[in-house]
Structure formats: C-alpha cells, structure tokens
Enzyme design. Structure first.
Site, mmCIF file in Angstrom:
data_model
loop_
_atom_site.group_PDB
_atom_site.id
_atom_site.type_symbol
_atom_site.label_atom_id
_atom_site.label_comp_id
_atom_site.label_asym_id
_atom_site.label_seq_id
_atom_site.Cartn_x
_atom_site.Cartn_y
_atom_site.Cartn_z
ATOM 1 N N HIS A 131 43.072 22.963 48.966
ATOM 2 C CA HIS A 131 44.108 24.343 48.016
ATOM 3 C C HIS A 131 45.225 24.759 48.854
ATOM 4 C CE1 HIS A 131 40.667 26.144 45.161
ATOM 5 N NE2 HIS A 131 41.821 24.838 44.835
ATOM 6 N N CYS A 177 67.886 22.734 51.821
ATOM 7 C CA CYS A 177 68.161 23.230 51.278
ATOM 8 C C CYS A 177 70.198 24.140 51.794
ATOM 9 C CB CYS A 177 67.442 24.547 50.351
ATOM 10 S SG CYS A 177 66.916 23.763 48.712
HETATM 11 P P1 OAD Z 1 35.549 33.038 45.575
HETATM 12 O O1 OAD Z 1 35.380 34.595 45.755
HETATM 13 O O2 OAD Z 1 35.212 32.775 44.147
HETATM 14 O O3 OAD Z 1 33.937 32.924 45.695
HETATM 15 C C1 OAD Z 1 33.073 33.281 46.980
HETATM 16 C C2 OAD Z 1 31.806 33.032 47.336
HETATM 17 O O4 OAD Z 1 31.115 33.203 48.532
HETATM 18 C C3 OAD Z 1 30.836 33.605 46.399
HETATM 19 O O5 OAD Z 1 30.479 33.073 45.348
HETATM 20 C C4 OAD Z 1 29.876 34.992 47.465
HETATM 21 O O6 OAD Z 1 28.130 34.832 46.713
HETATM 22 C C5 OAD Z 1 29.510 33.658 48.772
HETATM 23 N N1 OAD Z 1 29.601 34.851 49.715
HETATM 24 C C6 OAD Z 1 29.845 36.104 49.997
HETATM 25 N N2 OAD Z 1 29.864 35.956 50.934
HETATM 26 C C7 OAD Z 1 28.971 34.787 51.936
HETATM 27 C C8 OAD Z 1 27.947 34.286 52.994
HETATM 28 N N3 OAD Z 1 28.532 35.508 54.239
HETATM 29 N N4 OAD Z 1 27.515 33.225 53.262
HETATM 30 C C9 OAD Z 1 27.675 32.300 51.697
HETATM 31 N N5 OAD Z 1 27.865 33.016 50.991
HETATM 32 C C10 OAD Z 1 28.627 33.460 50.450
HETATM 33 O O7 OAD Z 1 35.690 31.993 46.065
HETATM 34 P P2 OAD Z 1 35.851 30.833 46.345
HETATM 35 O O8 OAD Z 1 34.561 30.272 45.588
HETATM 36 O O9 OAD Z 1 36.565 30.013 47.327
HETATM 37 O O10 OAD Z 1 41.823 29.138 44.793
HETATM 38 O O11 OAD Z 1 37.132 30.660 45.302
HETATM 39 C C11 OAD Z 1 37.487 29.841 45.238
HETATM 40 C C12 OAD Z 1 39.458 29.475 44.461
HETATM 41 O O12 OAD Z 1 39.736 31.016 43.722
HETATM 42 C C13 OAD Z 1 40.170 29.986 45.895
HETATM 43 O O13 OAD Z 1 40.344 28.486 46.357
HETATM 44 C C14 OAD Z 1 41.324 30.723 45.429
HETATM 45 C C15 OAD Z 1 40.505 31.778 44.840
HETATM 46 O O14 OAD Z 1 40.963 32.137 43.830
HETATM 47 C C16 OAD Z 1 43.658 30.274 44.728
HETATM 48 O O15 OAD Z 1 43.752 30.353 45.547
HETATM 49 C C17 OAD Z 1 43.759 29.024 44.013
#
Ligand code: OAD
Length: 298
Positions: A131, A177
């Site tokens: 990303h 630009c």
């Molecule tokens: P999310 O916020 O969707 O998910 C974070 C995950 O981490 C959740 O399942 C939590 O339960 C878990 N979690 C939280 N604390 C933790 C810890 N200490 N150890 C292990 N797990 C933990 O984040 P992403 O999956 O990264 O994209 O989200 C994917 C994408 O959605 C991001 O890259 C971003 C977002 O919108 C864009 O901006 C395009």
C-alpha cells in the site's frame, strides 16, 4: 480443527520445512496494522481501531476525499507521518526482519505504510510495501508521474494558523509541474481505496509466487478484508502453504475463510508472539533487536 496457540506443533512444522535434506523453505507473510499496534500505531478495524479527530480514517483514504478536501486529508496523513516517525519498530518487526536475513526464501508483503519494517532492518529485497509509504510523496496530477521517495521531513510544512486557506498555501507542491508552469499538489504515496496496486510490484510478487511451492503463509495482524492484498492468503494456500494466523482478536483468527486442520491460529500480540514462534529460525531476538535499535539511534 486448526492448531490453536500450539507453539510446539508450529516449531515441529518449522523443523520439517527447514530439514537439511530438502530444498530451502519458501515462506510468505501478509502483515497488517496489528503488527505495528505494539509500537503505538492505531489499527483501522477491530478493537484497537480508532477515529482520527471525528473522522473514520477509511473515509479519508480515497482519491475523492483528497479532491474534495486536500487540507483535511493532508492533515490526517501529516499526523500519521508524525506518529510513525516518533514510533519505534517492535519485536514483531524485528523478528520478521531477522527471519528475512536468515531465510533467503522469505518474502514479506506488508499493507503497512508506516516505515517500521524497513527501520527494523528488514532487507528491502524481501519486503513489498503493497500500500505504498507515508514517506513517499507523489504528484496528484494524473499523468505527471513525479515521485519523491523517503521524505522524512517533520513537520512536513511549517506551522501556520489553523485556517484551511493558510494550510492550502503551504501544502507540498510538485516541482516537476512547477517547472512546466503548473501548480499541482503532491499527495501521500499510498494506495487509496479504489486505486490499483503498483503494477511492477505486483509482477515481482507474482514472479516470486510462481517460483515454486510455498511452505508457510504467515498472516500477521490483519483483518484480511482488503483486496487484492488479502487474496495472497488464498494464493499461498493454493501453492500448498500451511497458514499461520497471528491476531490479537480471536474473531479475526477465524476470518480467514477455508482454514484447514493443519493450519495454525495464534491469539495475542504479534510483537510478543512472533519472536517466540520464529525462535528456531532466528534464535533469541533480544541481541539482534538491541543491536539494530542502537544502530538506528546512532
Ligand atoms: P485492520 O485495522 O483492518 O486490522 C488490524 C488487525 O490487527 C485486526 O484484525 C486486529 O484484531 C489485529 N490486531 C490489533 N492489535 C494487534 C496486535 N497487537 N497483534 C496482533 N494483531 C493485532 O488493518 P489491516 O488489515 O492492516 O488500506 O487493514 C488493511 C488495509 O485497510 C490497510 O492497509 C488500509 C486499511 O484501510 C488502505 O488504506 C488502502
């Protein structure tokens, strides 16, 4: 039934895939915001997900939001840059970096844009930032293509009054630009909702995947809801990988559809679990981590 929190069985799997009489192991990881949670960075979803000011971060991560209100979107990203710059890589980042150094057949795909994996010493050739990066700035004008990499200036613009018109006048502008007599804003070099991943990067990941069977797929701190990133879990499974999910939230451990009896689900903080899970391949982490932290500070 998947193996839940079964470190012993996981270490037995690592021993099998690294046995000296077989080819070197191929390990893929998909990481998300949970990996950086122990460094103090908020996640997007789940129990530790947070609003920024009064906004849902997801509504600000779109090209439409930037066109509508570039000051608001830039203030959000300036805040994220600042938080990330002041955070330190945690033991989870360092464990994956150590795995990369010790295992040439390991590739880490991260959805995180915070720069903490590179700062933990993760070899760049074994890290794909799906990303993008908070520290890349690129021209918002379609067709320009100007990119500035690894800009860590903090603050990004000099403090002004809180007036949005004043902030608009100091937002970063595209130098390419300007040379052509135009005025275009730079934007954060991240992938927003509705945008495609970088094609060259996707091709590199596909080439790595096509190079042979995958032994292990680590799914770390991600809700695995955002595609195409989440699709790499299914691809790895099709290539024969055992899946090991690491997540603080028991609900999200099961969100990976199609978990198989040989798969693993570890519930807890990735920063605590990864060093223990990977210890047979990386040794005790503390010395490595201290060395890297000391190097980063010097
Ligand atoms: P999310 O916020 O969707 O998910 C974070 C995950 O981490 C959740 O399942 C939590 O339960 C878990 N979690 C939280 N604390 C933790 C810890 N200490 N150890 C292990 N797990 C933990 O984040 P992403 O999956 O990264 O994209 O989200 C994917 C994408 O959605 C991001 O890259 C971003 C977002 O919108 C864009 O901006 C395009």
């Amino acid at each position: 039934m998947v193996h839940r929190n079964d470190l012993f069985a996981f270490h037995a799997l690592l021993a099998r895939i690294t046995a000296p009489d077989r080819r070197p192991p191929r390990i893929l990881a998909l990481c998300g915001a949970g990996l950086s949670a122990a460094s103090g960075l908020p996640t997007f979803r789940g129990a530790t997900g947070a609003l920024w000011e009064t906004h849902d971060p997801m509504t600000l991560a779109t090209p439409e939001a930037f066109r509508r209100d570039p000051v608001l979107v830039w203030r959000f990203y300036a805040h994220r840059r600042s938080v990330a710059l002041h955070a330190r890589p945690n033991a989870g980042h360092r464990a994956l970096a150590a795995l990369a150094r010790n295992c040439p057949g390991f590739l880490c795909l991260t959805q995180n844009v915070d720069g903490l994996s590179p700062r933990a010493g993760h070899p760049p050739a074994q890290l794909q930032t799906l990303h993008g990066s908070l520290f890349d700035l690129r021209c918002a004008r379609a067709g320009c293509g100007y990119v500035e990499r690894d800009n860590r200036q903090e603050p990004l613009w000099a403090a002004t009054t809180a007036d949005d018109d004043d902030i608009l006048s100091v937002l970063p502008r595209c130098p390419a630009c300007r040379d052509r007599g135009r005025s275009s804003l730079l934007r954060p070099g991240v992938v927003w909702f509705g945008e495609a991943l970088d094609k060259a990067m996707v091709d590199e990941v596909d080439t790595w995947i096509d190079a042979g069977k995958i032994d292990l797929m680590l799914v770390v701190g991600t809700s695995a809801e955002v595609y195409p990133a989440a699709g790499y879990v299914d691809v790895a499974r099709e290539e024969g990988a055992v899946v090991a999910s690491v997540n603080l939230d028991a609900a999200d451990l099961g969100c990976l559809s199609g978990m198989q009896p040989e798969d693993f689900a570890f519930g807890g903080d990735a920063a605590q679990l990864l060093p223990r899970m990977l210890e047979p391949l990386i040794g005790e982490l503390s010395q490595t981590g201290e060395w890297l932290e000391a190097k980063e500070d010097s």
